[in-house]
Design a protein around this motif. Structure first.
Motif, PDB file in Angstrom:
ATOM      1  N   GLU A 130      34.288 -36.358 108.552  1.00 33.04           N
ATOM      2  CA  GLU A 130      34.437 -35.439 107.416  1.00 33.04           C
ATOM      3  C   GLU A 130      35.902 -35.342 106.973  1.00 33.04           C
ATOM      4  OE1 GLU A 130      33.864 -30.654 106.429  1.00 33.04           O
ATOM      5  OE2 GLU A 130      32.964 -31.542 108.236  1.00 33.04           O
ATOM      6  N   ARG A 131      36.809 -35.201 107.930  1.00 35.64           N
ATOM      7  CA  ARG A 131      38.224 -35.061 107.581  1.00 35.64           C
ATOM      8  C   ARG A 131      38.793 -36.364 107.013  1.00 35.64           C
ATOM      9  NH1 ARG A 131      40.684 -31.128 112.369  1.00 35.64           N
ATOM     10  NH2 ARG A 131      39.047 -29.546 112.205  1.00 35.64           N
ATOM     11  N   HIS A 132      38.303 -37.478 107.536  1.00 36.64           N
ATOM     12  CA  HIS A 132      38.711 -38.773 106.983  1.00 36.64           C
ATOM     13  C   HIS A 132      38.308 -38.869 105.521  1.00 36.64           C
ATOM     14  CE1 HIS A 132      37.420 -42.823 105.738  1.00 36.64           C
ATOM     15  NE2 HIS A 132      38.524 -43.244 106.316  1.00 36.64           N
ATOM     16  N   ASP A 133      37.062 -38.541 105.238  1.00 37.51           N
ATOM     17  CA  ASP A 133      36.546 -38.667 103.876  1.00 37.51           C
ATOM     18  C   ASP A 133      37.294 -37.746 102.914  1.00 37.51           C
ATOM     19  OD1 ASP A 133      34.783 -40.474 104.921  1.00 37.51           O
ATOM     20  OD2 ASP A 133      33.043 -39.135 104.879  1.00 37.51           O
ATOM     21  N   VAL A 134      37.585 -36.523 103.361  1.00 29.17           N
ATOM     22  CA  VAL A 134      38.306 -35.571 102.515  1.00 29.17           C
ATOM     23  C   VAL A 134      39.717 -36.080 102.227  1.00 29.17           C
ATOM     24  CG1 VAL A 134      39.314 -33.257 102.441  1.00 29.17           C
ATOM     25  CG2 VAL A 134      36.969 -33.556 103.237  1.00 29.17           C
ATOM     26  N   ALA A 135      40.379 -36.568 103.268  1.00 32.19           N
ATOM     27  CA  ALA A 135      41.760 -37.031 103.098  1.00 32.19           C
ATOM     28  C   ALA A 135      41.832 -38.234 102.173  1.00 32.19           C
ATOM     29  CB  ALA A 135      42.357 -37.379 104.461  1.00 32.19           C
ATOM     30  N   PHE A 136      40.919 -39.189 102.332  1.00 29.75           N
ATOM     31  CA  PHE A 136      40.957 -40.382 101.492  1.00 29.75           C
ATOM     32  C   PHE A 136      40.576 -40.058 100.056  1.00 29.75           C
ATOM     33  CE2 PHE A 136      41.786 -42.922 105.082  1.00 29.75           C
ATOM     34  CZ  PHE A 136      42.129 -44.189 104.638  1.00 29.75           C
ATOM     35  N   ALA A 137      39.689 -39.080  99.865  1.00 32.47           N
ATOM     36  CA  ALA A 137      39.312 -38.693  98.504  1.00 32.47           C
ATOM     37  C   ALA A 137      40.484 -38.041  97.775  1.00 32.47           C
ATOM     38  CB  ALA A 137      38.120 -37.741  98.544  1.00 32.47           C
ATOM     39  N   ALA A 138      41.333 -37.327  98.516  1.00 29.39           N
ATOM     40  CA  ALA A 138      42.464 -36.628  97.900  1.00 29.39           C
ATOM     41  C   ALA A 138      43.700 -37.514  97.750  1.00 29.39           C
ATOM     42  CB  ALA A 138      42.824 -35.397  98.730  1.00 29.39           C
ATOM     43  N   ALA A 139      43.722 -38.664  98.428  1.00 23.70           N
ATOM     44  CA  ALA A 139      44.901 -39.535  98.414  1.00 23.70           C
ATOM     45  C   ALA A 139      44.962 -40.356  97.135  1.00 23.70           C
ATOM     46  CB  ALA A 139      44.886 -40.453  99.628  1.00 23.70           C
ATOM     47  N   SER A 140      46.164 -40.802  96.797  1.00 25.15           N
ATOM     48  CA  SER A 140      46.334 -41.678  95.643  1.00 25.15           C
ATOM     49  C   SER A 140      45.816 -43.076  95.973  1.00 25.15           C
ATOM     50  CB  SER A 140      47.813 -41.763  95.256  1.00 25.15           C
ATOM     51  OG  SER A 140      48.560 -42.412  96.281  1.00 25.15           O
ATOM     52  N   ALA A 141      45.518 -43.835  94.949  1.00 25.16           N
ATOM     53  CA  ALA A 141      45.013 -45.190  95.148  1.00 25.16           C
ATOM     54  C   ALA A 141      46.040 -46.057  95.868  1.00 25.16           C
ATOM     55  CB  ALA A 141      44.636 -45.809  93.807  1.00 25.16           C
ATOM     56  N   SER A 142      47.303 -45.859  95.550  1.00 29.63           N
ATOM     57  CA  SER A 142      48.350 -46.666  96.172  1.00 29.63           C
ATOM     58  C   SER A 142      48.469 -46.352  97.665  1.00 29.63           C
ATOM     59  CB  SER A 142      49.692 -46.431  95.475  1.00 29.63           C
ATOM     60  OG  SER A 142      50.071 -45.068  95.557  1.00 29.63           O
ATOM     61  N   ASP A 143      48.365 -45.066  98.030  1.00 34.73           N
ATOM     62  CA  ASP A 143      48.444 -44.694  99.446  1.00 34.73           C
ATOM     63  C   ASP A 143      47.238 -45.226 100.210  1.00 34.73           C
ATOM     64  OD1 ASP A 143      50.840 -43.449  99.118  1.00 34.73           O
ATOM     65  OD2 ASP A 143      50.068 -41.397  99.209  1.00 34.73           O
ATOM     66  N   ARG A 144      46.068 -45.164  99.595  1.00 32.17           N
ATOM     67  CA  ARG A 144      44.873 -45.698 100.266  1.00 32.17           C
ATOM     68  C   ARG A 144      45.018 -47.191 100.515  1.00 32.17           C
ATOM     69  NH1 ARG A 144      41.931 -42.235  96.635  1.00 32.17           N
ATOM     70  NH2 ARG A 144      41.512 -44.028  95.278  1.00 32.17           N
ATOM     71  N   SER A 145      45.472 -47.911  99.513  1.00 31.62           N
ATOM     72  CA  SER A 145      45.628 -49.356  99.648  1.00 31.62           C
ATOM     73  C   SER A 145      46.657 -49.703 100.718  1.00 31.62           C
ATOM     74  CB  SER A 145      46.043 -49.967  98.309  1.00 31.62           C
ATOM     75  OG  SER A 145      45.054 -49.768  97.328  1.00 31.62           O
ATOM     76  N   ALA A 146      47.767 -48.957 100.740  1.00 33.94           N
ATOM     77  CA  ALA A 146      48.806 -49.217 101.736  1.00 33.94           C
ATOM     78  C   ALA A 146      48.303 -48.931 103.146  1.00 33.94           C
ATOM     79  CB  ALA A 146      50.039 -48.366 101.438  1.00 33.94           C
ATOM     80  N   ALA A 147      47.522 -47.856 103.297  1.00 29.46           N
ATOM     81  CA  ALA A 147      46.979 -47.512 104.612  1.00 29.46           C
ATOM     82  C   ALA A 147      46.021 -48.586 105.106  1.00 29.46           C
ATOM     83  CB  ALA A 147      46.273 -46.159 104.558  1.00 29.46           C
ATOM     84  N   LEU A 148      45.156 -49.066 104.227  1.00 31.86           N
ATOM     85  CA  LEU A 148      44.204 -50.108 104.613  1.00 31.86           C
ATOM     86  C   LEU A 148      44.920 -51.407 104.960  1.00 31.86           C
ATOM     87  CD1 LEU A 148      41.375 -49.439 101.986  1.00 31.86           C
ATOM     88  CD2 LEU A 148      41.394 -48.849 104.418  1.00 31.86           C
ATOM     89  N   ALA A 149      46.011 -51.683 104.261  1.00 33.61           N
ATOM     90  CA  ALA A 149      46.787 -52.882 104.574  1.00 33.61           C
ATOM     91  C   ALA A 149      47.411 -52.780 105.972  1.00 33.61           C
ATOM     92  CB  ALA A 149      47.879 -53.093 103.527  1.00 33.61           C
ATOM     93  N   LEU A 150      47.883 -51.590 106.326  1.00 33.92           N
ATOM     94  CA  LEU A 150      48.455 -51.387 107.660  1.00 33.92           C
ATOM     95  C   LEU A 150      47.400 -51.538 108.743  1.00 33.92           C
ATOM     96  CD1 LEU A 150      50.878 -48.372 107.095  1.00 33.92           C
ATOM     97  CD2 LEU A 150      51.471 -50.772 107.403  1.00 33.92           C
ATOM     98  N   ILE A 151      46.190 -51.074 108.461  1.00 33.07           N
ATOM     99  CA  ILE A 151      45.103 -51.204 109.436  1.00 33.07           C
ATOM    100  C   ILE A 151      44.775 -52.673 109.663  1.00 33.07           C
ATOM    101  CG2 ILE A 151      42.665 -50.733 109.851  1.00 33.07           C
ATOM    102  CD1 ILE A 151      43.048 -48.105 108.345  1.00 33.07           C
ATOM    103  N   GLU A 152      44.703 -53.439 108.573  1.00 30.95           N
ATOM    104  CA  GLU A 152      44.426 -54.873 108.701  1.00 30.95           C
ATOM    105  C   GLU A 152      45.516 -55.559 109.516  1.00 30.95           C
ATOM    106  OE1 GLU A 152      43.916 -56.587 104.879  1.00 30.95           O
ATOM    107  OE2 GLU A 152      42.145 -55.380 104.365  1.00 30.95           O
ATOM    108  N   ARG A 153      46.756 -55.168 109.258  1.00 30.29           N
ATOM    109  CA  ARG A 153      47.861 -55.754 110.018  1.00 30.29           C
ATOM    110  C   ARG A 153      47.756 -55.401 111.498  1.00 30.29           C
ATOM    111  NH1 ARG A 153      53.918 -55.088 107.865  1.00 30.29           N
ATOM    112  NH2 ARG A 153      52.902 -56.316 106.237  1.00 30.29           N
TER     113      ARG A 153
END
Length: 317
Positions: free
Chosen positions: A280-303
């Protein structure tokens, strides 16, 4: 999506350049074991508590847990013989015989048998739930094995026993001498976290620092302990650490990209039934985040996944 150099630098700072084999206290000194729980007989949960409301806050641990008298001890030839009988009776569905065998092995000082019985009484698995008996077993383990070598199989059991004691001292045990005692809870969690490097201990210790129970409120210390547990794959710690980075403040730098990364990694390892709050907290945080922050976070996870994969292959080779 380009990731700034400052974000990458913070990633290495927060993830750590290397994973320590054993978590140490941040003061640099080797932690001392908590003081032993005094010996003496414990009352059963239904017994009256002498001394009324002024009774001692710490339940005395027995020299020999009273659980050992629950069933007559069968004269096995050794603890190993008893454990074989436990496995045989467990497979056959003979719960009474299985518990009797474990009781014998535990009375002979067998650490695994003591820990198993503690967990059984704590959860009511094959025996009636009895937190006081569980507390007795965990106390005996902690008192007699506090200097177990970190990183060994025995040490993992001892560390878990300290965490269990911390939980009991946090909440107390109704109808017993074990009263809520934040100071003792802090002692137990701190030793499990610092000496044994137990991730549950580190997570619970961080929570005490966050709330100021048993210690002065210190969000920076909380973040450091939460980070250690998060690095070991502890899903609740990853979620809590991620939220701390999203908010920042009180000595914790605000790093929304890294906060989203930790929340996403927490969601990957969360149990959908027991840890729905993480999702639930993950979904809320990602919904409130900017598109650029979401993309950067996912890139870090892949790395990070790529690094983990390479490290795994290196170990295999």
């Amino acid at each position: 999506m380009r990731i700034s150099s400052s974000t990458i630098a913070c990633l290495f700072l927060l993830l750590g350049g290397h994973q320590a084999a054993q978590a140490q206290d941040f003061s640099g000194a080797k932690p001392l074991p908590p003081r032993a729980i005094p010996g003496g007989a414990l009352p059963e949960p239904d017994d009256s508590v002498p001394g009324g409301s002024d009774a001692a806050a710490i339940a005395p641990g027995p020299n020999t847990p009273t659980a050992h008298t629950a069933l007559p001890l069968v004269p096995f030839t050794s603890a190993r013989d008893a454990l074989k009988a436990w496995m045989r009776d467990s497979t056959a569905g003979n719960k009474v015989g299985a518990v009797r065998a474990l009781e014998y092995a535990a009375s002979q000082g067998h650490l695994t048998a003591q820990y198993k019985l503690g967990r059984m009484y704590a959860g009511g698995e094959g025996v009636p739930a009895n937190d006081l008996k569980a507390f007795e077993y965990f106390s005996k383990i902690a008192d007699e094995n506090a200097d177990a070598m970190p990183g060994t199989a025995d040490a993992r059991l001892v560390g878990s026993a300290f965490v269990a004691l911390g939980n009991y001292f946090s909440d107390g045990i109704k109808g017993s001498y074990v009263k809520p005692n934040p100071d003792r809870a802090f002692d137990m969690f701190h030793y499990a976290a610092s000496y044994f490097g137990d991730p549950d201990g580190q997570y619970n210790l961080a929570r005490l620092y966050m709330t100021g129970q048993g210690a002065s409120r210190d969000r920076r210390q909380a973040a450091r302990w939460m980070k250690l547990a998060a690095e070991k794959g502890h899903a609740p710690a990853r979620a809590a650490f991620g939220e701390m980075l999203l908010r920042g403040g009180e000595g914790v730098p605000r790093q929304p990209v890294l906060g989203l990364m930790w929340l996403a990694m927490a969601r990957e390892g969360a149990d959908p039934t027991r840890e729905a709050w993480i999702i639930e907290r993950h979904d809320v945080a990602f919904a409130a985040a900017s598109a650029s922050d979401r993309s950067a976070a996912l890139a870090l996870i892949e790395r990070q996944h790529l690094v983990n994969s390479r490290n795994g292959n290196a170990v295999q080779n």
